[in-house]
Every structure is written in C-alpha cells, then in structure tokens.
Design a protein around this motif. Sequence first.
Motif, mmCIF file in Angstrom:
data_model
loop_
_atom_site.group_PDB
_atom_site.id
_atom_site.type_symbol
_atom_site.label_atom_id
_atom_site.label_comp_id
_atom_site.label_asym_id
_atom_site.label_seq_id
_atom_site.Cartn_x
_atom_site.Cartn_y
_atom_site.Cartn_z
ATOM 1 N N ILE A 152 0.830 -1.209 0.000
ATOM 2 C CA ILE A 152 0.000 0.000 0.000
ATOM 3 C C ILE A 152 0.858 1.250 0.000
ATOM 4 C CG2 ILE A 152 -0.317 0.324 2.504
ATOM 5 C CD1 ILE A 152 -3.016 0.584 -0.216
ATOM 6 N N GLU A 153 2.016 1.202 0.668
ATOM 7 C CA GLU A 153 2.928 2.349 0.644
ATOM 8 C C GLU A 153 3.448 2.590 -0.766
ATOM 9 O OE1 GLU A 153 4.614 1.983 5.242
ATOM 10 O OE2 GLU A 153 5.630 0.949 3.600
ATOM 11 N N ARG A 154 3.780 1.521 -1.460
ATOM 12 C CA ARG A 154 4.257 1.653 -2.842
ATOM 13 C C ARG A 154 3.148 2.143 -3.757
ATOM 14 N NH1 ARG A 154 7.802 -3.967 -3.505
ATOM 15 N NH2 ARG A 154 9.627 -3.276 -2.304
ATOM 16 N N LEU A 155 1.945 1.667 -3.521
ATOM 17 C CA LEU A 155 0.799 2.078 -4.333
ATOM 18 C C LEU A 155 0.626 3.590 -4.286
ATOM 19 C CD1 LEU A 155 -1.708 0.937 -5.961
ATOM 20 C CD2 LEU A 155 -2.971 1.228 -3.827
ATOM 21 N N VAL A 156 0.723 4.160 -3.085
ATOM 22 C CA VAL A 156 0.577 5.609 -2.933
ATOM 23 C C VAL A 156 1.760 6.338 -3.555
ATOM 24 C CG1 VAL A 156 0.396 7.507 -1.281
ATOM 25 C CG2 VAL A 156 -0.861 5.391 -0.875
ATOM 26 N N ASN A 157 2.959 5.868 -3.288
ATOM 27 C CA ASN A 157 4.163 6.546 -3.781
ATOM 28 C C ASN A 157 4.265 6.548 -5.296
ATOM 29 O OD1 ASN A 157 5.015 7.156 -1.190
ATOM 30 N ND2 ASN A 157 6.256 5.307 -0.977
ATOM 31 N N HIS A 158 3.655 5.570 -5.942
ATOM 32 C CA HIS A 158 3.741 5.457 -7.405
ATOM 33 C C HIS A 158 2.502 6.005 -8.103
ATOM 34 C CE1 HIS A 158 6.811 1.918 -6.907
ATOM 35 N NE2 HIS A 158 7.311 3.100 -6.604
ATOM 36 N N ALA A 159 1.743 6.825 -7.403
ATOM 37 C CA ALA A 159 0.547 7.430 -8.014
ATOM 38 C C ALA A 159 0.948 8.278 -9.213
ATOM 39 C CB ALA A 159 -0.190 8.275 -6.988
ATOM 40 N N LEU A 160 0.082 8.322 -10.227
ATOM 41 C CA LEU A 160 0.414 8.977 -11.491
ATOM 42 C C LEU A 160 0.021 10.451 -11.533
ATOM 43 C CD1 LEU A 160 -0.704 6.096 -13.889
ATOM 44 C CD2 LEU A 160 1.592 6.583 -13.011
ATOM 45 N N SER A 161 -0.805 10.888 -10.568
ATOM 46 C CA SER A 161 -1.232 12.282 -10.535
ATOM 47 C C SER A 161 -1.637 12.621 -9.110
ATOM 48 C CB SER A 161 -2.421 12.510 -11.480
ATOM 49 O OG SER A 161 -3.558 11.800 -11.014
ATOM 50 N N ASP A 162 -1.839 13.910 -8.842
ATOM 51 C CA ASP A 162 -2.266 14.322 -7.503
ATOM 52 C C ASP A 162 -3.627 13.739 -7.162
ATOM 53 O OD1 ASP A 162 0.047 15.748 -7.137
ATOM 54 O OD2 ASP A 162 -0.838 17.705 -7.629
ATOM 55 N N ASP A 163 -4.531 13.748 -8.145
ATOM 56 C CA ASP A 163 -5.861 13.206 -7.901
ATOM 57 C C ASP A 163 -5.793 11.706 -7.636
ATOM 58 O OD1 ASP A 163 -8.808 13.558 -7.914
ATOM 59 O OD2 ASP A 163 -8.700 12.216 -9.636
ATOM 60 N N ASN A 164 -4.976 11.024 -8.403
ATOM 61 C CA ASN A 164 -4.788 9.590 -8.214
ATOM 62 C C ASN A 164 -4.179 9.296 -6.840
ATOM 63 O OD1 ASN A 164 -2.577 7.059 -9.356
ATOM 64 N ND2 ASN A 164 -4.782 6.810 -9.188
ATOM 65 N N LYS A 165 -3.258 10.157 -6.418
ATOM 66 C CA LYS A 165 -2.612 9.962 -5.116
ATOM 67 C C LYS A 165 -3.604 10.160 -3.978
ATOM 68 C CE LYS A 165 1.679 10.981 -2.677
ATOM 69 N NZ LYS A 165 2.996 11.638 -2.767
ATOM 70 N N ARG A 166 -4.515 11.118 -4.143
ATOM 71 C CA ARG A 166 -5.527 11.326 -3.104
ATOM 72 C C ARG A 166 -6.435 10.106 -2.969
ATOM 73 N NH1 ARG A 166 -5.382 16.754 -5.079
ATOM 74 N NH2 ARG A 166 -7.030 16.306 -6.601
#
Length: 285
Positions: free
Chosen positions: A12-26
């Motif tokens: 889950i930490e990697r999932l967040v860190n590898h988000a493709l955009s700010d919206d995706n990261k949120r």
Amino acid sequence: DGTGAPQSKIAIERLVNHALSDDNKRGRSRFAHDVMLALGRPADAVRYLEASADSANDPNVAIILVRDATLGMIDPRLATDAAKRLRAIELRPEPADSAGREVQRAVIRVMEPWRISQGDTTQSRRSIQRLRAITRDVPESDAIAAELEYSFIEMLLAGAGRSPDHRRIVERLDSLVLLQDVGVGSSSRRVLQTISAAHAWGQLGDAARAQSMIARYGVWTSENLPYLGLQLREQGRIAASAGDKKRAIRAYRHFLRMNAVAEGVTVPQMDSVRKELAMLESPGH
C-alpha cells in the motif's frame, strides 16, 4: 485470513508513492487509510486520510475522522477539530439544493453517533427529525438506506436511555440491515451499524443474535474494510461469551495475523486478545 500483513503494508505504501497524478494519489491515500486501520496502524491511517483531502475544507475527511473516533479506532482527541467543523455545517438551515442536503445528511448521521458515544443525547431526537425531513423525498432506491440512518440513531438513543422499547427498535434495525442494498453506500457506515447493533443485542442478553449481527461483513463490490480488525475482535469476544469456542478462536487468530505489523498503541488490545485466545486453546477449556 490475515496472512501477509507485512507485505500488505509495503504494497500500500508503494501504491501511494507510485501514483500517477495528484488526484490519483488522493484516491490511493484514502484507500491506504482503510488498509492501515485494518493492519492496526491508526497513526499511519490518519496521515494517509489527511493526505487524501481534495481541499482544506473537505468534509469527507472530517466525517471519516469522527467515525473512526466513534468506533475507538483513533484517539478521540484527533477528531475534536473535525467535529467542530462538521458542527458548523450541521447547524445550518436545511439547504435548498439536493447536493447541500446530502452533505448535511452525511454530517448529521456521523455527528449524532459521535455525540451519543460521548454520553450526549441532548440533540438525538432533533437529529432523527432532521434526517427524516432531509430524506423525505429520496428515490425509492434510497428509501431503506435513509430509514436505516435515523433508525440507527433511534437504536443508540434507546440503548443509552435503557428504553423499554429497546428490543423492538433493535429488531427493526436488524431487519433493515438485511434489507439494504449492500452494493451501494458506505461500507464503513455499515460496519458502524453492524458493530453497534451487535452490542445492542448483547446488551439485551441475546448472544445468538449478537453473533449473527457481528458476522455480517459488507464485502460485496467493496475492497475497503477499514474496521475489519475491530469487527473480528468483537466477533471473537461475542463468540467466546456465547460458548462458540471454534468461532472465537478463528476470529482471534485472524485478528492477530492482521496485526502482525501493528503500531504500539494497539499492544493492549493485542495482549487482551492473546490472553483470551490462550484460555480458549488451553486443554479442558
């Protein structure tokens, strides 16, 4: 079954860190909040929840914080400011637009259980009346969910006041929980209702119906179960008190495996579960 908790945390930490955009990261951060709560990591959960806000005034973050605190998943002090922000929304007159009504509806249905959990029932009846008014014209597809929302508060109020109608109100809520469309709405809100109703059946001395209620998991079309750890712990406790040793052992083991990488604040809960599990597994118990 709780296997792989350490790997889940890393994933889950990697999932967040590898988000493709700010919206995706949120969006991924909101999911991370749910996973971290399930793994017994409330500080990480709050950190990710705050990172998921789409603005400084995002009411959804405040709503989730208050619900987390109501269930005892985070320090209640962390929800104090959030409750103040939501209170300001709650005090507004009923909005004329449907979007505004939905926001106020969401705020009332989380604020009233929070107040009752703090021992304050002074506004409960008013909250019930306001939810009835706000949802008076909802489409038929939302009618059961709406009735469940104010019936839930009625149940909490009846339990807090030891009303002679407590059993009747809990039976009604139990029926509504079975009738609801589990494919829509908030799985988190459903878990709050399920755990609270299980406690109500326990309060009424009906261990069988408490077990039936606590075993209801909202997994249909949902991948987020932020309160699964709490539900498992309560399932173990209720099963043990009802003499269902096999179910209690299974729930407690599941809980402990999920908490393999839990934060230190959860140690007292884990110690309590380990103690109860050891008793259940001891010869002759």
